[in-house]
Scaffold this motif. Structure first.
Motif, PDB file in Angstrom:
ATOM      1  N   ARG A 194       7.854  -6.793  -0.561  1.00 29.69           N
ATOM      2  CA  ARG A 194       7.196  -5.722  -0.157  1.00 29.69           C
ATOM      3  C   ARG A 194       8.418  -6.094   1.716  1.00 29.69           C
ATOM      4  N   SER A 195       9.393  -6.895   1.724  1.00 29.90           N
ATOM      5  CA  SER A 195       9.645  -6.997   3.128  1.00 29.90           C
ATOM      6  C   SER A 195      10.545  -6.164   2.646  1.00 29.90           C
TER       7      SER A 195
ATOM      8  N   ASN B 243      11.392  -4.207   0.593  1.00 33.40           N
ATOM      9  CA  ASN B 243      11.549  -2.578   0.705  1.00 33.40           C
ATOM     10  C   ASN B 243      11.891  -1.946   1.829  1.00 33.40           C
ATOM     11  N   VAL B 244      11.041  -2.824   2.415  1.00 33.77           N
ATOM     12  CA  VAL B 244      11.531  -2.618   4.609  1.00 33.77           C
ATOM     13  C   VAL B 244      13.004  -2.616   4.644  1.00 33.77           C
TER      14      VAL B 244
ATOM     15  N   MET C  51      15.613  -0.206   4.132  1.00 29.06           N
ATOM     16  CA  MET C  51      15.124   0.832   4.989  1.00 29.06           C
ATOM     17  C   MET C  51      16.880   1.049   6.291  1.00 29.06           C
TER      18      MET C  51
ATOM     19  N   THR D 177       5.142   2.726   3.478  1.00 28.59           N
ATOM     20  CA  THR D 177       5.964   1.322   4.560  1.00 28.59           C
ATOM     21  C   THR D 177       5.544   1.006   5.494  1.00 28.59           C
TER      22      THR D 177
ATOM     23  N   HIS E  23       3.070  -1.851   6.176  1.00 28.98           N
ATOM     24  CA  HIS E  23       3.825  -3.132   5.517  1.00 28.98           C
ATOM     25  C   HIS E  23       3.250  -3.729   6.767  1.00 28.98           C
TER      26      HIS E  23
END
Lengths: 327, 257
Positions: free
Chosen positions: A208-209, A211-212, A215, B100, B103
């Motif tokens: 998930r990190s 994914n961020v 960006m 996101t 997160h």
């Protein structure tokens, strides 16, 4: 995100195909076993062809699968690290360092068993060199890392050319095969499997990190990522994966670029889905490529790197074109 | 207690003094507008307040903690920022991008639950993107991408919103809609917003306070009603301004050809 059932179906299918590809790889080759002999060899390692299947073909297929998975994971990581979908595992010079060291060993006439160790040493030297030159103070700079890595890679390429020019003629063929990437006479070292499992687990924890991070660095920081630490972690992970793959099989090209890219087209950019999909498909792709490399001109064997590129380019263009039409 | 404070803050960029000795206190329920001409350092100041850049001197406090001392993950649960530009290099869906925002609220192995998806969907609906959930972010128009970035910030649910020109690329209706949402957000008891703006009239209409940057480190800050006048705006933008009264309060109109 893909729906859960669709995702499970895809993973199941890729895992099944992976297993099937390994079994297929054990069946075909320069000695063509009929299905019956093949089954006998598979079930009884002591039979006439048991040795061939269990000592040569299966270990080689397992090595191919693992190397494919290592390279694909590394490619996924590199692409996020450099925030560029065209980045591949070799772009920052890891493989250059490994190849230079391995070729140096061949020039010196060392035995083939010494090469993986040398390749590791060369890769590590390159990782440390790029890391310490581009680290610096202040915030993360992807550009600095990219430039340092690319220039270091060019430096290795120059040294490799020098070795190719000056090296004894007798070792040229071996060097060429190493540079193209070849899986002949390889078996699967246990540490590579352990490394793959370990790094895969870390990747899934970080998915998930990532994914961020995809960006952008600032966006990731604003969403709570200590980006400097995380990105150097990603650099080290990707480099170690590449070093492992190259030390086993040389510079097999294209897998680390095309597999992550293909999987992005199919499953999207969520790394929680992308990592397993890329690892499974990377393994499958390399086993099939290597099987082709062994059989297409049998009894001659091609280096698998030739096949990955020959298969990969049209496959990639086809999918890219279909994705464009769909949009 | 103020959500965000700066003490003796000096911010510089490339030899330009953005602010000197800035003592700012953004309290709960306040919606600050940051005004100043192009290139004066509004973005630089915002980055400093978000803890992205180090100030030349002084410090920024979130609650009573120096912002640099907080781990980024904890910080991201309380402070969110809408950047001036968002560039999507990798393809992703609109809903996944909005998600996101969750997160910083999730643990390492945790997945977004139905509760998180609900939040993302309602944020998308709030910015008029409800039909876009499955669309690819790379195909969005400038205004749609802007609204998606704002929706992501809503999903993040920070107490303090920093926004860098949130109305860029937006049509009139969406400009008002986004400003209204920021005001609603900041109107909450423990929340506030701090927002760089180019449109003085949006600040006049929605903000409770403004901070003006005049260049050379000079600034002045206070409630909108006291701060926004022909004289202050003429000085700020080096352009004659006339004040008009409208049903929704004072408006400022540039004069000259």
């Amino acid at each position: 995100m893909m729906p859960t059932t669709q995702r499970r179906l895809l993973f199941g299918m890729l895992a099944l195909l992976s297993a099937a590809s390994v079994v297929l790889a054990a069946a075909v080759g320069s000695v063509n076993l009929g299905w019956e002999t093949w089954w006998q060899a598979l079930t009884d390692p002591g039979s006439e062809y048991g040795e061939l299947v269990w000592r040569l073909r299966l270990p080689r297929a397992a090595a191919a699968w693992t190397v494919g998975a290592l390279l694909s994971l590394s490619g996924c990581l590199m692409q996020v690290l450099l925030r560029n979908p065209l980045a591949d595992p070799y772009i920052l010079g890891v493989s250059g360092g490994a190849s230079f060291a391995a070729l140096l060993g061949m020039t010196a006439g060392l035995s083939a068993t010494a090469l993986p160790g040398l390749a590791w040493a060369g890769a590590l030297a390159s990782i440390v060199l790029v890391f310490s030159l581009s680290r610096g103070e202040g915030p993360w700079s992807g550009t600095r890392l990219l430039l340092t890595g690319v220039v270091t890679a060019s430096g290795w390429a120059a040294l490799i050319s020098l070795l190719l020019t000056l090296g004894p003629d007798g070792s040229l063929r071996g060097m060429l095969f190493w540079l193209i990437g070849d899986l002949s006479y390889t078996s699967l070292p246990g540490w590579a499997v352990a490394l793959l499992v370990l790094v895969f687990a870390v990747c899934m924890g970080m998915a998930r990190s990532l994914n961020v991070l995809a960006m952008g660095e600032t966006t990731a920081r604003l969403l709570g990522e200590p980006t400097r630490k995380v990105l150097w972690g990603v650099y080290l992970l990707a480099s170690v994966l590449t070093a492992a793959a190259v030390s086993i099989a040389g510079n097999i090209g294209f897998v680390g670029l095309i597999v992550p890219h293909l999987m992005r087209l199919i499953v999207g950019s969520d790394h929680r889905v992308l990592f397993p999909a890329a690892a499974l498909f990377g393994g499958l792709f390399l086993v099939l490529s290597d099987t082709l490399a062994r059989t297409v001109l049998a009894p001659r064997q091609l280096p698998v790197g030739v096949v990955t590129a020959l298969l990969g380019v049209p496959l990639f263009l086809l999918l890219l074109n279909r994705a464009r039409v769909r949009q | 207690m103020s959500l965000l404070r700066s003490e003796n803050l000096h911010v510089r960029i490339g030899g330009i003094r953005v602010v000197e000795n800035l003592d700012l206190a953004v309290g709960p329920g306040e919606f600050w507008g940051l005004l100043g001409p192009n290139g004066i350092g509004k973005t630089t100041l915002l980055k400093c307040l978000a803890g992205l850049d180090e100030p030349a001197a002084g410090q920024v406090l979130l609650g009573d903690q120096p912002i640099g001392a907080l781990p980024r993950k904890l910080l991201a649960r309380h402070l969110g920022m809408l950047q001036q530009h968002t560039v999507y290099v990798f393809d992703s869906s609109v809903i996944q991008t909005a998600l996101t925002g969750r997160h910083p609220h999730l643990g390492y192995w945790e997945r977004e639950g139905p509760h998180d998806v609900e939040k993302a969907q309602s944020a998308l609906a709030a910015v008029d993107l409800e039909g876009f959930a499955g669309r690819s972010v790379t195909g969005l128009s400038g205004g749609e991408a802007r609204r998606l970035a704002f929706a992501t910030l809503l999903v993040q649910e920070p107490d303090l919103m920093l926004l860098d020109e949130p109305t860029n690329h937006l049509d009139l209706r969406h400009q008002l809609r986004i400003m209204r949402m920021i005001r609603v957000h900041a109107g909450d008891t423990n929340r506030s917003a701090f927002c760089a703006l180019h449109d003085v009239n949006l600040a006049a209409r929605y903000c409770s306070h403004v901070l003006m940057l005049f260049g050379d480190g000079e600034w002045c800050a206070g409630p909108c009603a006291d701060m926004l006048s022909e004289t202050s705006l003429e000085r700020l933008y080096d352009c004659p301004v006339e004040r008009l009264e409208s049903a929704t309060g004072p408006r400022f109109h540039p004069l000259g050809s």
